[in-house]
Design an enzyme around this catalytic site. Structure first.
Site, PDB file in Angstrom:
ATOM      1  N   GLU A 103       0.887  -1.177   0.000  1.00 22.52           N
ATOM      2  CA  GLU A 103       0.000   0.000   0.000  1.00 22.52           C
ATOM      3  C   GLU A 103       0.913   1.210   0.000  1.00 22.52           C
ATOM      4  O   GLU A 103       1.475   1.577   1.030  1.00 22.52           O
ATOM      5  CB  GLU A 103      -0.880   0.003   1.258  1.00 22.52           C
ATOM      6  CG  GLU A 103      -1.807  -1.184   1.374  1.00 22.52           C
ATOM      7  CD  GLU A 103      -2.996  -1.109   0.436  1.00 22.52           C
ATOM      8  OE1 GLU A 103      -3.204  -0.041  -0.176  1.00 22.52           O
ATOM      9  OE2 GLU A 103      -3.704  -2.113   0.294  1.00 22.52           O
ATOM     10  N   CYS A 141      -2.582   9.004   2.691  1.00 24.30           N
ATOM     11  CA  CYS A 141      -2.179   8.569   1.353  1.00 24.30           C
ATOM     12  C   CYS A 141      -3.277   8.841   0.322  1.00 24.30           C
ATOM     13  O   CYS A 141      -3.001   8.913  -0.860  1.00 24.30           O
ATOM     14  CB  CYS A 141      -1.839   7.092   1.376  1.00 24.30           C
ATOM     15  SG  CYS A 141      -3.146   6.140   2.135  1.00 24.30           S
TER      16      CYS A 141
HETATM   17  P1  NAD Z   1       7.893   5.448   4.918  1.00 23.20           P
HETATM   18  O1  NAD Z   1       7.901   4.643   3.687  1.00 23.20           O
HETATM   19  O2  NAD Z   1       9.001   6.362   5.166  1.00 23.20           O
HETATM   20  O3  NAD Z   1       7.782   4.510   6.207  1.00 23.20           O
HETATM   21  C1  NAD Z   1       6.773   3.527   6.361  1.00 23.20           C
HETATM   22  C2  NAD Z   1       7.290   2.463   7.304  1.00 23.20           C
HETATM   23  O4  NAD Z   1       8.398   1.815   6.705  1.00 23.20           O
HETATM   24  C3  NAD Z   1       7.787   2.965   8.650  1.00 23.20           C
HETATM   25  O5  NAD Z   1       7.522   2.005   9.626  1.00 23.20           O
HETATM   26  C4  NAD Z   1       9.286   3.065   8.423  1.00 23.20           C
HETATM   27  O6  NAD Z   1      10.018   3.002   9.634  1.00 23.20           O
HETATM   28  C5  NAD Z   1       9.503   1.842   7.583  1.00 23.20           C
HETATM   29  N1  NAD Z   1      10.709   1.810   6.766  1.00 23.20           N
HETATM   30  C6  NAD Z   1      11.389   2.819   6.161  1.00 23.20           C
HETATM   31  N2  NAD Z   1      12.458   2.324   5.486  1.00 23.20           N
HETATM   32  C7  NAD Z   1      12.441   0.969   5.665  1.00 23.20           C
HETATM   33  C8  NAD Z   1      13.263  -0.103   5.238  1.00 23.20           C
HETATM   34  N3  NAD Z   1      14.337   0.083   4.452  1.00 23.20           N
HETATM   35  N4  NAD Z   1      12.922  -1.344   5.627  1.00 23.20           N
HETATM   36  C9  NAD Z   1      11.851  -1.580   6.409  1.00 23.20           C
HETATM   37  N5  NAD Z   1      11.045  -0.614   6.845  1.00 23.20           N
HETATM   38  C10 NAD Z   1      11.326   0.648   6.473  1.00 23.20           C
HETATM   39  O7  NAD Z   1       6.495   6.204   4.915  1.00 23.20           O
HETATM   40  P2  NAD Z   1       5.900   7.154   6.034  1.00 23.20           P
HETATM   41  O8  NAD Z   1       6.564   8.475   5.924  1.00 23.20           O
HETATM   42  O9  NAD Z   1       5.878   6.485   7.362  1.00 23.20           O
HETATM   43  O10 NAD Z   1       4.379   7.256   5.548  1.00 23.20           O
HETATM   44  C11 NAD Z   1       4.003   8.081   4.543  1.00 23.20           C
HETATM   45  C12 NAD Z   1       3.881   7.330   3.231  1.00 23.20           C
HETATM   46  O11 NAD Z   1       3.036   6.214   3.402  1.00 23.20           O
HETATM   47  C13 NAD Z   1       3.224   8.166   2.171  1.00 23.20           C
HETATM   48  O12 NAD Z   1       3.852   7.985   0.939  1.00 23.20           O
HETATM   49  C14 NAD Z   1       1.802   7.623   2.116  1.00 23.20           C
HETATM   50  O13 NAD Z   1       1.146   7.830   0.908  1.00 23.20           O
HETATM   51  C15 NAD Z   1       2.045   6.193   2.396  1.00 23.20           C
HETATM   52  N6  NAD Z   1       0.816   5.572   2.916  1.00 23.20           N
HETATM   53  C16 NAD Z   1       0.155   4.738   2.085  1.00 23.20           C
HETATM   54  C17 NAD Z   1      -1.024   4.154   2.524  1.00 23.20           C
HETATM   55  C18 NAD Z   1      -1.776   3.229   1.628  1.00 23.20           C
HETATM   56  O14 NAD Z   1      -2.642   2.521   2.124  1.00 23.20           O
HETATM   57  N7  NAD Z   1      -1.493   3.181   0.345  1.00 23.20           N
HETATM   58  C19 NAD Z   1      -1.514   4.428   3.808  1.00 23.20           C
HETATM   59  C20 NAD Z   1      -0.794   5.294   4.625  1.00 23.20           C
HETATM   60  C21 NAD Z   1       0.394   5.855   4.156  1.00 23.20           C
END
Ligand code: NAD
Length: 489
Positions: free
Chosen positions: A261, A295
């Site tokens: 997602e 998102c």
């Molecule tokens: P992010 O991708 O920076 O982080 C998401 C999660 O991934 C966090 O727990 C983070 O610690 C972890 N993470 C980061 N790098 C990683 C790695 N290399 N390995 C494993 N885990 C890792 O995103 P964010 O800033 O927390 O959230 C915002 C983003 O999430 C936006 O782009 C938003 O659109 C998206 N989002 C999508 C949905 C959906 O359902 N499509 C829902 C909510 C948020």
């Protein structure tokens, strides 16, 4: 143009004390990774920093617990999930206080998230007993084909900070309903709600080792360790497209099942024949809910020429009336952003849009003081080719563009590599379906700004992701299908 600094409402002392009571009851250590309140910048808790060895032993323990869980009956799993849902409802107030304290959204919005997040647990308690198979006569009559669903196995779940409860329950509940074990890594900024929700799951009867929470200062070490672990069978991630790409690469090494997602860049179309009041309220919700940190937030708002001036005038009034404050203050509509970095990002986005020709009508600034606040902002006449149109804003900035024809609006709406949500405001049924069909995305809000629902299959197309969460489709993400071919004669 209004560029005034708005005052910030401070947190209610009693609500803060109650939130801190909830934090205190989590039994967390006194040292480890700091968790901060984005509305005050104070450290409110520490969570364990789990390293490679800890992750490996949690994977092994969850896998062992998963073997017995997979043998439970659907009714047993359903009963436990029902009990978990009841406990989440019973603790709604405490969960909401915790969400606001660690993430920042207003208490009213946090209560909305608790309702939405716990709905996934209720939904999958109900779906657990409906995960049947299929029976089919082979076309040549020579055999009968029976399909059966079984749990995928140990699932690695990784969630973002913007909906700390709902993003966790949307994954854990279908995984448990299907008979899988899980390890879950919440975002480092907002781990407390996940700890609390998992505590309640254990209280409801979920075996202690079946669900492990991994908090870590190195997300990369976590994903490399967990996804390469021989027990892992699936990864489900919600977060940015960039991190999703990295995880897909890792998942390919052991050919794990994946659900992604990812990021969005939702277009929202307001047509001349829209109901003005309904459009103003719907666009406001689609853009400003969760401080714009969603998102599916309306990232590009396209308004048709004939209604544009009236719409902008009414929408501007609504934006101007937004009160900023700590999420636990009385009367705040807009809480802080998740971090100081997010505020700097908003400042750069507004400055960039203005330099590319947009007109700033409201907000556009960060007030002085503690906490990561940024005012509700309205930009009009945003240029289609400007940077703000091409990427996710993730904050309280409404960016309006004008359009003339339906064809032009659809073409501009689809001019992106993302495809999560879209929105259409029109009173014409024909147009509502025609345009919704034409927008390249996974879900469409028609005359409303909050389309998510536990019963609906949420997910994106293009670079917004793979797979679906919610609905009966969300359960299938955690199931393998096999068939038996039985000779007919
Ligand atoms: P992010 O991708 O920076 O982080 C998401 C999660 O991934 C966090 O727990 C983070 O610690 C972890 N993470 C980061 N790098 C990683 C790695 N290399 N390995 C494993 N885990 C890792 O995103 P964010 O800033 O927390 O959230 C915002 C983003 O999430 C936006 O782009 C938003 O659109 C998206 N989002 C999508 C949905 C959906 O359902 N499509 C829902 C909510 C948020």
């Amino acid at each position: 143009m209004s560029n005034r600094q708005k005052s910030i409402l401070t947190a209610d002392a009693d609500a803060l004390r109650r939130a801190d009571d909830v934090v205190g009851r989590l039994g967390l250590p006194n040292e480890g990774i700091e968790v901060t309140d984005p509305g005050t910048a104070e450290v409110i808790a520490h969570v364990p920093d789990v390293g490679r060895d800890g992750i490996t032993s949690m994977m092994a323990s969850a896998d062992r617990a998963g073997a017995s869980w997979a043998r439970t009956t659907p009714r047993e799993r359903s009963n436990i999930l029902h009990r978990w849902w009841e406990l989440l409802v019973e603790h709604s107030e405490d969960l909401a206080l915790l969400i606001t304290r660690e993430m920042g959204k207003t208490l009213a919005e946090a209560k909305g998230e608790v309702k939405y997040g716990s709905d996934f647990v209720r939904w999958y308690a109900e779906e657990a007993v409906r995960a049947g198979g299929n029976f089919q006569e082979a076309p040549d009559g020579g055999s009968r084909i029976v399909t059966r669903r079984s749990p995928v196995g140990l699932s690695v779940l990784i969630t973002p900070w913007n909906f700390p409860l709902a993003m966790a329950t949307r994954k854990i509940a279908p995984a448990l309903a299907a008979g899988c074990s899980v390890v879950i890594k919440p975002a480092t900024a907002t781990p407390l709600t996940t700890y609390f929700a998992v505590q309640l799951a254990r209280e409801a009867g979920v075996p202690a080792d079946l669900v492990h929470v991994i908090t870590t200062s190195s997300s990369r070490t976590m994903s490399e360790t967990a996804l390469r672990d021989p027990h892992a069978r699936k990864v489900s991630f919600t977060g940015s497209t960039e991190v999703g790409r990295t995880l897909l690469g890792l998942a390919s090494e052991r050919v794990l099942r994946t659900s992604m997602e990812l990021g969005g860049n939702a277009p929202l179309l307001v047509f001349d024949d829209a109901d003005l009041d309904r459009a103003v309220d719907g666009v406001f919700a689609a853009k400003m809910r969760n401080g714009g940190q969603s998102c599916i937030a309306a990232n590009r708002i396209y308004v048709q020429d004939g209604i544009a001036d009236d719409f902008v005038a009414a929408f501007r009034q609504k934006i101007a009336s937004v009160r900023m404050g700590h999420g636990l203050s009385e009367g705040a509509h807009l809480g802080p952003l998740v971090s100081p970095r997010a505020v700097t990002d908003m400042e750069a986005i507004v400055a960039g849009a203005i330099s590319e020709g947009a007109e700033l009508l409201e907000g556009g600034n960060a007030p002085e003081g503690d906490g990561s606040f940024f005012s509700a902002t309205l930009l009009d006449h945003v240029r289609p080719d400007s940077a703000i149109s091409g990427s996710e804003i993730f904050g309280p900035i409404a960016a309006i563009q004008r359009f003339t024809t339906e064809e032009e609006a659809i073409q501009r709406a689809n001019d992106t590599e993302f495809g999560l949500a879209g929105y259409v405001f029109t009173e014409s049924l024909d147009r509502a379906f025609r345009v919704s069909d034409a927008i390249q995305c996974g879900l469409v809000g028609i005359n409303q700004g909050v389309p998510s629902n536990a019963a609906a299959p949420f997910g994106g197309v293009k670079q917004s992701g793979l797979g679906r969460e919610g609905g009966s489709e969300g359960l299938e993400e955690y199931q393998n299908i096999r068939f038996y071919n039985i000779a007919a004669r």
